[in-house]
Design an enzyme around this catalytic site. Structure first.
Site, PDB file in Angstrom:
ATOM      1  CB  SER A 249      -7.734   3.319   3.300  1.00  0.00           C
ATOM      2  OG  SER A 249      -6.774   2.955   4.201  1.00  0.00           O
TER       3      SER A 249
ATOM      4  CE  LYS B 198      -3.854   1.893   2.908  1.00  0.00           C
ATOM      5  NZ  LYS B 198      -4.620   1.320   4.024  1.00  0.00           N
TER       6      LYS B 198
ATOM      7  CB  SER C  42      -8.160  -0.087   5.977  1.00  0.00           C
ATOM      8  OG  SER C  42      -8.638   1.587   6.210  1.00  0.00           O
TER       9      SER C  42
END
Length: 390
Positions: free
Chosen positions: A109, A32, A133
């Protein structure tokens, strides 16, 4: 290299070979875009963040750990803007594809990481979980995913959001890969299996009825592994009360994290992100004090429910992934309901694993298992056992 899932950050792909002969040799992974990779900007889902911050000179600790274990890094993945999102939509880089349900959002996210794994573009991927997330994308994309015990993994080199809730997790399509990565990151092998199962009756009642029906076979499978389940109320004060406490604590910390950047650089940001940060700046001290006390109550409740050898199961999300492109007024109540089933993570710091295996009209929905703090390896052992009797 092509990106059919729109999972990776636009531009040149960060690629690094792992150490030959390590326990993860042969595996590929993505990270990420909150994790530092030396020589590569950390974008955080906002193009102005990278411009305002220096290019890192060292890898984030967990990125280095996977490289040392032999896994090959193949790129950085899209995240909701400054990790403030739960659905996976980014105004700058777009919405990654949910390969399991292409007309639906992937969840955020850690959206790009989940999308990359779900599409088979890599074997595993690192994400983060502050308010859900890791768990939400796992449920929406039909993946194994973990929110580890808070503080269990080193966050050095990670762009923070709300430090009292921030954690690092990973996704996988199969339990074997999930466990291999966990053995490296946690420093211990899976096990032991728990011997008592609790069923969070309030969480199941809160989820859509179709979710409970879809997850029932998975609960029955859990009972074959652990033993007959006993119904318990997870949040006696109310799931919405725990969610309110998390919504009072997490946004305040997020505002404190990003305030210097915002005040100095006046970055371009999506309206929903700005609205959340403004809300965090306006939480009164009385609300913060109440929320801190509720956090202590939540922690005490899970300590009581989850002595050694006991796990609790609940739906990871109250419904499958929403359709892509819905309006803010439609999505906001959905976000609030998701928080009601995810708030315990940030409040209590307990480990939680989302298990795939159920669908509603073709869209995945996950079953979560929660253990006492430090029992991450035991939850991974359950994931392996569940897959073994599939």
């Amino acid at each position: 290299m092509t990106d059919p899932a729109n999972a990776f950050v636009p531009g040149p792909r960060a690629r690094l070979a792992g150490r030959p002969g390590g326990p993860l040799s042969g595996l590929t992974y993505a990270v990420k875009d909150l994790f530092d990779v030396a020589g590569v900007p950390t974008g955080g889902g906002n193009h102005d963040w990278a411009k305002a911050n220096p290019i890192p000179e060292r890898h984030a600790s967990v990125v280095q750990t996977l490289l040392d274990a032999g896994a090959d890094l193949i790129g950085k993945t899209i995240t909701d803007e400054v990790s403030l999102g739960i659905l996976g939509e980014n105004a700058f880089d777009g919405t990654p594809l949910n390969s399991a349900a292409p007309d639906r959002v992937p969840g955020g996210s850690s959206s790009g990481s989940a999308a990359a794994v779900a599409a088979g573009l890599c074997d595993t991927a690192l994400g983060t979980d502050t308010g859900g997330s890791m768990r939400v994308p796992s449920s929406f994309c039909g993946l194994y995913g973990i929110r580890p015990t808070h503080g269990r993994l080193d966050l050095t080199g990670l762009m923070p959001q709300a430090p009292s809730s921030d954690t690092v997790g990973w996704f996988a399509r199969d339990a074997e890969t999930f466990a291999r990565v966990g053995t490296v990151l946690l420093g211990e092998k899976p096990g032991p299996l728990p011997t008592k199962l609790l069923i969070a009756v309030d969480a199941f009642a809160f989820a859509d009825p179709e979710v409970g029906a879809a997850l029932r076979p998975m609960v029955e499978k859990l009972e074959r592994i652990v033993g007959p389940g006993r119904e318990e109320i997870m949040a006696p004060q109310g799931l919405s009360v725990w969610a309110r406490a998390q919504r009072s604590l997490q946004p305040v910390e997020a505002w404190q994290t990003f305030k210097p950047w915002i005040e100095q650089h006046n970055p371009r940001m999506a309206f929903s992100v700005v609205a959340g940060l403004i809300a965090g700046s306006q939480v009164p001290a009385s609300e913060r004090n109440w929320a801190a006390l509720m956090r202590e109550e939540a922690r005490a409740r899970l300590r009581h429910l989850l002595p050694p050898g006991t796990i609790l199961c609940l739906p990871t999300t109250p419904f499958p992934a929403p359709l892509r492109g819905l309006s803010t007024p439609v999505l906001q109540p959905m976000r609030d309901r998701i928080t009601c089933l995810c708030a315990q993570g940030g409040l209590t710091g307990s480990p939680q694993v989302s298990l795939p295996g159920a669908t509603i009209d073709g869209a995945p929905v996950g079953l979560s298992i929660i253990g006492g703090r430090g029992t991450d390896a035991s939850l991974i052992a359950v994931a392996q056992a569940m897959e073994a009797i599939a």
